[in-house]
Structures are given as structure tokens and as C-alpha cells.
Scaffold this motif. Sequence first.
Motif, PDB file in Angstrom:
ATOM      1  N   ARG A   1      -3.406 -12.355 -11.025  1.00 44.77           N
ATOM      2  CA  ARG A   1      -3.331 -11.269 -10.044  1.00 44.77           C
ATOM      3  C   ARG A   1      -4.554 -11.232  -9.133  1.00 44.77           C
ATOM      4  O   ARG A   1      -4.473 -10.784  -7.987  1.00 44.77           O
ATOM      5  N   LYS A   2      -5.675 -11.745  -9.616  1.00 44.68           N
ATOM      6  CA  LYS A   2      -6.879 -11.813  -8.765  1.00 44.68           C
ATOM      7  C   LYS A   2      -6.710 -12.852  -7.662  1.00 44.68           C
ATOM      8  O   LYS A   2      -7.426 -12.839  -6.661  1.00 44.68           O
ATOM      9  N   ASP A   3      -5.777 -13.785  -7.874  1.00 44.77           N
ATOM     10  CA  ASP A   3      -5.508 -14.783  -6.824  1.00 44.77           C
ATOM     11  C   ASP A   3      -4.808 -14.162  -5.617  1.00 44.77           C
ATOM     12  O   ASP A   3      -4.769 -14.764  -4.549  1.00 44.77           O
ATOM     13  N   PHE A   4      -4.199 -12.983  -5.811  1.00 46.54           N
ATOM     14  CA  PHE A   4      -3.418 -12.344  -4.742  1.00 46.54           C
ATOM     15  C   PHE A   4      -4.126 -11.052  -4.325  1.00 46.54           C
ATOM     16  O   PHE A   4      -3.883  -9.992  -4.924  1.00 46.54           O
ATOM     17  N   PRO A   5      -4.995 -11.117  -3.315  1.00 44.96           N
ATOM     18  CA  PRO A   5      -5.847  -9.964  -3.020  1.00 44.96           C
ATOM     19  C   PRO A   5      -5.071  -8.684  -2.718  1.00 44.96           C
ATOM     20  O   PRO A   5      -5.528  -7.593  -3.056  1.00 44.96           O
ATOM     21  N   ILE A   6      -3.892  -8.814  -2.133  1.00 45.19           N
ATOM     22  CA  ILE A   6      -3.147  -7.602  -1.746  1.00 45.19           C
ATOM     23  C   ILE A   6      -2.703  -6.801  -2.973  1.00 45.19           C
ATOM     24  O   ILE A   6      -2.488  -5.583  -2.876  1.00 45.19           O
ATOM     25  N   LEU A   7      -2.607  -7.474  -4.124  1.00 43.27           N
ATOM     26  CA  LEU A   7      -2.113  -6.780  -5.323  1.00 43.27           C
ATOM     27  C   LEU A   7      -3.099  -5.743  -5.845  1.00 43.27           C
ATOM     28  O   LEU A   7      -2.732  -4.879  -6.632  1.00 43.27           O
ATOM     29  N   SER A   8      -4.360  -5.839  -5.422  1.00 43.59           N
ATOM     30  CA  SER A   8      -5.304  -4.821  -5.901  1.00 43.59           C
ATOM     31  C   SER A   8      -5.594  -3.763  -4.840  1.00 43.59           C
ATOM     32  O   SER A   8      -6.570  -3.023  -4.935  1.00 43.59           O
ATOM     33  N   THR A   9      -4.710  -3.679  -3.839  1.00 40.78           N
ATOM     34  CA  THR A   9      -4.878  -2.625  -2.828  1.00 40.78           C
ATOM     35  C   THR A   9      -4.084  -1.377  -3.249  1.00 40.78           C
ATOM     36  O   THR A   9      -3.329  -1.418  -4.227  1.00 40.78           O
ATOM     37  N   THR A  10      -4.281  -0.308  -2.498  1.00 41.13           N
ATOM     38  CA  THR A  10      -3.528   0.916  -2.793  1.00 41.13           C
ATOM     39  C   THR A  10      -2.596   1.241  -1.622  1.00 41.13           C
ATOM     40  O   THR A  10      -2.862   0.859  -0.479  1.00 41.13           O
ATOM     41  N   VAL A  11      -1.512   1.934  -1.948  1.00 38.33           N
ATOM     42  CA  VAL A  11      -0.559   2.398  -0.930  1.00 38.33           C
ATOM     43  C   VAL A  11      -0.321   3.879  -1.208  1.00 38.33           C
ATOM     44  O   VAL A  11      -0.006   4.256  -2.345  1.00 38.33           O
ATOM     45  N   ASN A  12      -0.481   4.686  -0.186  1.00 37.90           N
ATOM     46  CA  ASN A  12      -0.344   6.142  -0.359  1.00 37.90           C
ATOM     47  C   ASN A  12      -1.235   6.655  -1.492  1.00 37.90           C
ATOM     48  O   ASN A  12      -0.823   7.508  -2.295  1.00 37.90           O
ATOM     49  N   GLY A  13      -2.396   6.074  -1.601  1.00 38.94           N
ATOM     50  CA  GLY A  13      -3.364   6.528  -2.607  1.00 38.94           C
ATOM     51  C   GLY A  13      -3.062   6.054  -4.028  1.00 38.94           C
ATOM     52  O   GLY A  13      -3.750   6.429  -4.974  1.00 38.94           O
ATOM     53  N   LYS A  14      -2.044   5.204  -4.176  1.00 36.62           N
ATOM     54  CA  LYS A  14      -1.657   4.724  -5.511  1.00 36.62           C
ATOM     55  C   LYS A  14      -1.797   3.203  -5.544  1.00 36.62           C
ATOM     56  O   LYS A  14      -1.602   2.543  -4.517  1.00 36.62           O
ATOM     57  N   ILE A  55      10.938   7.925  -1.848  1.00 28.90           N
ATOM     58  CA  ILE A  55      10.087   8.612  -2.840  1.00 28.90           C
ATOM     59  C   ILE A  55       9.254   7.580  -3.619  1.00 28.90           C
ATOM     60  O   ILE A  55       8.065   7.796  -3.877  1.00 28.90           O
ATOM     61  N   LEU A  56       9.868   6.464  -3.970  1.00 28.68           N
ATOM     62  CA  LEU A  56       9.120   5.421  -4.691  1.00 28.68           C
ATOM     63  C   LEU A  56       7.935   4.928  -3.851  1.00 28.68           C
ATOM     64  O   LEU A  56       6.841   4.684  -4.371  1.00 28.68           O
ATOM     65  N   ASP A  57       8.170   4.813  -2.558  1.00 28.21           N
ATOM     66  CA  ASP A  57       7.082   4.370  -1.665  1.00 28.21           C
ATOM     67  C   ASP A  57       5.903   5.326  -1.717  1.00 28.21           C
ATOM     68  O   ASP A  57       4.740   4.900  -1.692  1.00 28.21           O
ATOM     69  N   LYS A  58       6.202   6.601  -1.810  1.00 27.44           N
ATOM     70  CA  LYS A  58       5.116   7.600  -1.887  1.00 27.44           C
ATOM     71  C   LYS A  58       4.277   7.396  -3.156  1.00 27.44           C
ATOM     72  O   LYS A  58       3.141   7.839  -3.239  1.00 27.44           O
ATOM     73  N   MET A  59       4.882   6.735  -4.140  1.00 18.43           N
ATOM     74  CA  MET A  59       4.155   6.463  -5.393  1.00 18.43           C
ATOM     75  C   MET A  59       3.536   5.061  -5.388  1.00 18.43           C
ATOM     76  O   MET A  59       3.083   4.569  -6.436  1.00 18.43           O
ATOM     77  N   GLY A  60       3.578   4.413  -4.245  1.00 14.62           N
ATOM     78  CA  GLY A  60       2.977   3.078  -4.127  1.00 14.62           C
ATOM     79  C   GLY A  60       3.867   1.948  -4.596  1.00 14.62           C
ATOM     80  O   GLY A  60       3.430   0.809  -4.745  1.00 14.62           O
TER      81      GLY A  60
END
Length: 413
Positions: free
Chosen positions: A16-29, A357-362
Amino acid sequence: MSTSLVMEELDLIKIRKDFPILSTTVNGKPLVYLDNAATSQKPWPVIRAIESYYTSLNSNVHRGVHYLSQKATDAYEQSRRKLATYINAAFEHEVIFTKGTTDGINLVASCFGKQFIGKGDEVIISYLEHHSNIVPWQMICEEKGASLKVIPINEKGELIMSAFDKLLNSRVKIIACSYVSNSLGTINPVREIIGKAHALGIPVLLDAAQAVQHLELDVQELDVDFLAFSGHKMYGPTGIGILYGKESWLNKLQPYQGGGDMIKTVTFEKTTYNELPFKFEAGTPNIEAAICLGNAVDYINSIGLDKIARQEEELVEYATAQLSLITGLRFIGTAENKASVVSFVIEGQHPYDVGFILDKMGIAVRTGHHCTEPLMNFFGIPGTIRASFAFYNTKAEVDILVEGVKKAITMLA
Ligand code: PMP
């Protein structure tokens, strides 16, 4: 992240560290990315290769004698070799760089259709097809006065092979079928389709957009005539894809587009065409993406497609088991053989509302018809909620999805 991860076959914490976007947040999650069938995320080796291309290699290919042009051409052709090896093509020149699956299918529908489809002929596709493996065939059938025949499916979302047998006859000029359904995850019996088609001398095109990143794929063993896929769904850049074609077929087809690189000589009276694969690569290609698709293949090989497939199978199994406990949830697509996709609807709710709604949860899932409107019509639904997995997804993320769906149901009630 769950400590159970280290127990799994793949080191997911490292991966997962190979994919930088995976450690970002969406809508604070924390982002839970489950829309891999639409496009996969990109690992550092691909991202860095893109930067490296523009900082040390950028030049046009097949045109210059100067250093950079030679280097870019070498890298471009090296990537073609990697792709040819990846799908076990007999020759590198059977691998054509395209914009993606859609482009590859349009190329075959247009070139093959122009030469080999006539009035009264038939083209077979299946009920599971993405619009990009429906519309190009519809267009050529309309132009030529041919008709489109469709392999029906059962309620599980599997092809009815006895009905396929009945569609076969001497008017059928080509069969175009998906290897894996993007909406349901059904793995189609492509060997059987190819075997039966070839017994009647009918060529087969496989849409491998949802197969090439999940299953080991050997075009010689499959004996498939054409096969198309996209780079962006296999951890590579967008705007690049591959059309594989058997040498014998590609040599028979006239070029798709005219322009630079696809010619041998041009006079105002007559043009002679270049050899394969350049005959089908008119104009300046997406050089950076073609080269970096090779880096994506290296990355997949470094993990191992067998391990990737096992991890994704486990995720599908786990997600299916956990989601099945939710009251009011109905799976769409319950085929025996599935890859990477879990599609479902919630009783009384529009998929879009649940997705919102799922998007609001990231949580990123796909909602809608997934470019398979006829398939959604078959099930009598406007669309599904689709979670599609990549090997970097975790069971912990499945748990977040399951909790998210439960919460969405409560909120919408
Ligand atoms: N076929 C299938 C099965 C797909 O899943 C997709 C992408 N969703 C396509 C074709 C089209 O791919 P692209 O948009 O990359 O050309």
C-alpha cells in the motif's frame, strides 16, 4: 490498518505504500478505494517513470537519428516487448499500442467490418458487454446491413452456452465477447467460445479490459484472434491500451487511420503502408504512457499475478459473505466464476443515493449502469452499487464498506 494484514500472503502494508493515493483522505476520512474496475491506482514505479520520461527521455519516436529520439524509441519498443511477453504473443508486432480497450475494439470493428462483414451477415456479442463492445459492432452492422446477435444470460449473470450454440451458423463473421464482465465480475467460458467459433472458421475478439490485471492470460494458449485491454486498469497510465491481433489477421486488415508512421512511401497518386505493428499506429503515439505501461507490467510481475488473483479472490469471497448479512441487500451477478467485482442493490434505494453517502465516508464505489445498460435492463434495475477490488485492498476496507452500507441504509430509511 488491521494487524491481521501481516498474516496474509502479500505484505499489504508495504504494497500500500507503493500507491501514494491510498494514504490520502477524502471528506476527512481515509480513502477506501473500491472502484478499481473503473480505473486502478498507480504505484510509485509508474509515477516516477512518467516524471523520468519527461526529465530525461522526451522525444518523438521512430523519427529522429538524434540521441533522445533513439532512446525514446528504444524504450517504446522495449515496452511493447514487455507487453508481448505478458500476454505471451508469438510476435512483438502483434501488439498494437492504442488509446485503450474502446479504441482497440473500434479498430477491429471498423477494419474487419469494412472488409469481412456484408449484407445479411451476423456478429455475435453477449448480454454482458460494456457499451464499447456493443456500439462499434452496432455501427458497422448498420452500415453493412448485417445484424447483431446476443448470447443471452441466466439470472446469475452467466452466459447460456446452449443458446450460444444455436446462434452459430455460416452467416456469423466474428464473435466479440468480454473475458470478465465489468458490472458483475462473471468470468466467461472463453475457451469454449473460441473452440466452437474456430470449428466453424469464425474469429473471436476478447474484451480483456477486466481480465488482464486479474488472470494469467496467454493469447497463444487461448488461440484468440484479437484481444483488447486498457493500461489504466492495470496500474498504468490512462490513454494507452493494447490491441493484440494474430499476425495473419493483422496482415489481412487494411489500416484504421492514415498519417505519419503508418506509411512506407507516399505520393499524391499512391501510398504504400508500413509493416506491423506501425501500420496501425498512425501519428505520434502516447509515448510516455506506452513506455510507462511497461513499468506497470514490471510492477505486476514483481508482485506475481497468481498472488494478485488469490488476494482478490479472497476479498470477493469475504465481501460477499459480509454483505450477505445485510437485510435488504441483493447481489446482482452471482456467477460460479467471478473476478474482483461485487455488485448489489439495496431494496427501495437508488444506487446513486447509497453511493453518495458512502462517498461522504471516504468510500469510493461505482454506482450506475457501468456502461452496460442492456444488462441493467435485463435485471430490471437502473444500476448497481459496485465494489471492485485490487490486490492492494484489505479485509479491513471491506469491513468499512459493510459498516458504511449499513449506515447508509439507516440514514435513507
Ligand atoms: N470493456 C470493459 C469490460 C470495461 O470494463 C471497460 C472500462 N470500464 C471498457 C471496455 C472500456 O475501456 P476504456 O474506457 O479504457 O477504453
